[in-house]
Design a protein around this motif. Structure first.
Motif, PDB file in Angstrom:
ATOM      1  N   ALA A  20      88.552  36.182  47.225  1.00  0.00           N
ATOM      2  CA  ALA A  20      88.503  38.078  47.170  1.00  0.00           C
ATOM      3  C   ALA A  20      88.512  38.133  48.549  1.00  0.00           C
ATOM      4  CB  ALA A  20      87.258  38.688  47.743  1.00  0.00           C
ATOM      5  N   ASN A  21      88.690  37.007  49.478  1.00  0.00           N
ATOM      6  CA  ASN A  21      89.317  37.301  51.240  1.00  0.00           C
ATOM      7  C   ASN A  21      90.453  36.238  51.470  1.00  0.00           C
ATOM      8  OD1 ASN A  21      89.725  36.383  53.841  1.00  0.00           O
ATOM      9  ND2 ASN A  21      88.007  37.737  53.755  1.00  0.00           N
ATOM     10  N   PRO A  22      91.743  36.911  52.012  1.00  0.00           N
ATOM     11  CA  PRO A  22      93.038  36.818  51.903  1.00  0.00           C
ATOM     12  C   PRO A  22      93.106  35.462  52.591  1.00  0.00           C
ATOM     13  CG  PRO A  22      92.909  39.224  52.735  1.00  0.00           C
ATOM     14  CD  PRO A  22      91.277  38.639  52.197  1.00  0.00           C
ATOM     15  N   ILE A  23      92.768  36.281  54.125  1.00  0.00           N
ATOM     16  CA  ILE A  23      92.652  34.357  54.757  1.00  0.00           C
ATOM     17  C   ILE A  23      91.885  33.023  53.912  1.00  0.00           C
ATOM     18  CG2 ILE A  23      91.355  33.469  56.629  1.00  0.00           C
ATOM     19  CD1 ILE A  23      91.924  36.603  58.158  1.00  0.00           C
ATOM     20  N   ARG A  24      91.075  33.568  52.937  1.00  0.00           N
ATOM     21  CA  ARG A  24      90.739  32.448  52.396  1.00  0.00           C
ATOM     22  C   ARG A  24      91.535  31.517  52.037  1.00  0.00           C
ATOM     23  NH1 ARG A  24      85.395  34.266  53.476  1.00  0.00           N
ATOM     24  NH2 ARG A  24      85.637  35.262  51.004  1.00  0.00           N
ATOM     25  N   ARG A  25      92.449  33.161  50.290  1.00  0.00           N
ATOM     26  CA  ARG A  25      93.228  32.461  50.187  1.00  0.00           C
ATOM     27  C   ARG A  25      94.287  31.436  50.429  1.00  0.00           C
ATOM     28  NH1 ARG A  25      92.218  37.971  47.774  1.00  0.00           N
ATOM     29  NH2 ARG A  25      94.043  38.875  48.830  1.00  0.00           N
ATOM     30  N   ASP A  26      94.633  32.064  51.727  1.00  0.00           N
ATOM     31  CA  ASP A  26      96.163  31.830  52.245  1.00  0.00           C
ATOM     32  C   ASP A  26      95.726  30.559  52.490  1.00  0.00           C
ATOM     33  OD1 ASP A  26      98.417  31.564  53.376  1.00  0.00           O
ATOM     34  OD2 ASP A  26      97.833  31.794  55.128  1.00  0.00           O
ATOM     35  N   LEU A  27      94.440  29.765  52.856  1.00  0.00           N
ATOM     36  CA  LEU A  27      93.743  28.900  53.284  1.00  0.00           C
ATOM     37  C   LEU A  27      94.402  27.607  52.390  1.00  0.00           C
ATOM     38  CD1 LEU A  27      90.598  29.518  55.708  1.00  0.00           C
ATOM     39  CD2 LEU A  27      93.333  28.648  56.533  1.00  0.00           C
ATOM     40  N   LEU A  28      94.057  28.490  51.129  1.00  0.00           N
ATOM     41  CA  LEU A  28      93.949  27.379  50.357  1.00  0.00           C
ATOM     42  C   LEU A  28      95.534  27.219  49.665  1.00  0.00           C
ATOM     43  CD1 LEU A  28      91.193  28.620  47.663  1.00  0.00           C
ATOM     44  CD2 LEU A  28      90.779  26.605  48.597  1.00  0.00           C
ATOM     45  N   VAL A  29      95.869  27.654  49.748  1.00  0.00           N
ATOM     46  CA  VAL A  29      97.621  27.914  49.711  1.00  0.00           C
ATOM     47  C   VAL A  29      98.412  26.785  50.847  1.00  0.00           C
ATOM     48  CG1 VAL A  29      99.952  28.546  49.162  1.00  0.00           C
ATOM     49  CG2 VAL A  29      97.735  29.851  48.220  1.00  0.00           C
ATOM     50  N   ARG A  30      97.256  26.850  51.711  1.00  0.00           N
ATOM     51  CA  ARG A  30      98.752  25.751  52.804  1.00  0.00           C
ATOM     52  C   ARG A  30      97.375  24.610  52.604  1.00  0.00           C
ATOM     53  NH1 ARG A  30      98.388  28.495  58.364  1.00  0.00           N
ATOM     54  NH2 ARG A  30      99.060  30.527  57.961  1.00  0.00           N
ATOM     55  N   LEU A  31      96.290  24.241  51.744  1.00  0.00           N
ATOM     56  CA  LEU A  31      96.272  22.704  51.362  1.00  0.00           C
ATOM     57  C   LEU A  31      96.374  22.612  50.516  1.00  0.00           C
ATOM     58  CD1 LEU A  31      91.649  23.740  52.560  1.00  0.00           C
ATOM     59  CD2 LEU A  31      93.634  21.988  53.557  1.00  0.00           C
ATOM     60  N   ARG A  32      97.099  23.052  49.481  1.00  0.00           N
ATOM     61  CA  ARG A  32      98.003  22.855  48.009  1.00  0.00           C
ATOM     62  C   ARG A  32      98.878  21.106  49.167  1.00  0.00           C
ATOM     63  NH1 ARG A  32     100.196  27.286  44.923  1.00  0.00           N
ATOM     64  NH2 ARG A  32     101.947  27.313  46.695  1.00  0.00           N
ATOM     65  N   GLY A  33      99.611  21.800  50.200  1.00  0.00           N
ATOM     66  CA  GLY A  33     100.307  20.644  50.497  1.00  0.00           C
ATOM     67  C   GLY A  33      99.819  19.022  50.707  1.00  0.00           C
ATOM     68  N   GLY A  34      98.490  19.350  50.891  1.00  0.00           N
ATOM     69  CA  GLY A  34      98.062  17.892  51.200  1.00  0.00           C
ATOM     70  C   GLY A  34      96.927  18.432  52.850  1.00  0.00           C
ATOM     71  N   PRO A  35      95.621  16.917  52.452  1.00  0.00           N
ATOM     72  CA  PRO A  35      94.824  17.863  53.712  1.00  0.00           C
ATOM     73  C   PRO A  35      95.320  17.518  54.792  1.00  0.00           C
ATOM     74  CG  PRO A  35      94.835  15.104  52.848  1.00  0.00           C
ATOM     75  CD  PRO A  35      96.029  16.625  52.155  1.00  0.00           C
ATOM     76  N   CYS A  36      94.507  18.603  55.601  1.00  0.00           N
ATOM     77  CA  CYS A  36      94.988  19.736  56.889  1.00  0.00           C
ATOM     78  C   CYS A  36      94.221  19.302  58.067  1.00  0.00           C
ATOM     79  CB  CYS A  36      95.334  20.545  56.389  1.00  0.00           C
ATOM     80  SG  CYS A  36      96.824  21.384  57.406  1.00  0.00           S
ATOM     81  N   ALA A  37      94.053  19.412  59.270  1.00  0.00           N
ATOM     82  CA  ALA A  37      93.041  19.392  60.416  1.00  0.00           C
ATOM     83  C   ALA A  37      92.914  20.565  60.434  1.00  0.00           C
ATOM     84  CB  ALA A  37      93.358  18.321  61.865  1.00  0.00           C
ATOM     85  N   VAL A  38      91.719  20.536  61.089  1.00  0.00           N
ATOM     86  CA  VAL A  38      91.077  22.751  61.378  1.00  0.00           C
ATOM     87  C   VAL A  38      92.049  23.734  61.916  1.00  0.00           C
ATOM     88  CG1 VAL A  38      89.499  23.487  62.791  1.00  0.00           C
ATOM     89  CG2 VAL A  38      88.623  22.731  60.707  1.00  0.00           C
ATOM     90  N   ASN A  39      92.413  22.976  63.654  1.00  0.00           N
ATOM     91  CA  ASN A  39      93.195  23.721  64.111  1.00  0.00           C
ATOM     92  C   ASN A  39      94.613  23.565  63.248  1.00  0.00           C
ATOM     93  OD1 ASN A  39      91.299  23.333  66.266  1.00  0.00           O
ATOM     94  ND2 ASN A  39      91.975  21.447  66.690  1.00  0.00           N
TER      95      ASN A  39
END
Length: 105
Positions: A11-30
């Motif tokens: 439901a949250n747009p930031i969380r949806r964007d985080l998932l989209v970013r993670l489609r490219g592979g693992p990523c560090a928090v920073n």
């Protein structure tokens, strides 16, 4: 944190964007936090919600934490959306039939 609802997590747009970013592979928090208008602590909270919904998994690497997308819980969303997809397919087919009937011959 108990398991979170996948729909609530999405439901949250930031969380949806985080998932989209993670489609490219693992990523560090920073790295994930870059480009957002919220601070790193807020991103960490969003990642906790995604982790509770089992949409991401965390991997410690030294001092960093890497996040990986786990799309399996999205199957629940896909199943739910399928009924609406079928509904709109039927509606559009009916509209197409109606428009084809009204075409001048």
């Amino acid at each position: 944190m108990p398991n979170a609802d996948v729909f609530a997590a999405l439901a949250n747009p930031i969380r949806r964007d985080l998932l989209v970013r993670l489609r490219g592979g693992p990523c560090a928090v920073n790295e994930l936090a870059r480009g957002f208008d919220v601070g790193r602590p807020a991103i960490s909270e969003h990642l906790q919600v995604l982790r509770a919904a089992r949409l991401v998994r965390e991997e410690p690497r030294g001092r960093e934490r890497y996040y990986h997308l786990d799309p399996r819980p999205l199957a629940e969303v896909e199943t739910w959306l399928e009924a609406f997809t079928q509904y709109w397919d039927r509606r559009l087919e009916a509209l197409d039939d109606l428009l084809n009937q009204e075409k001048p011959k």
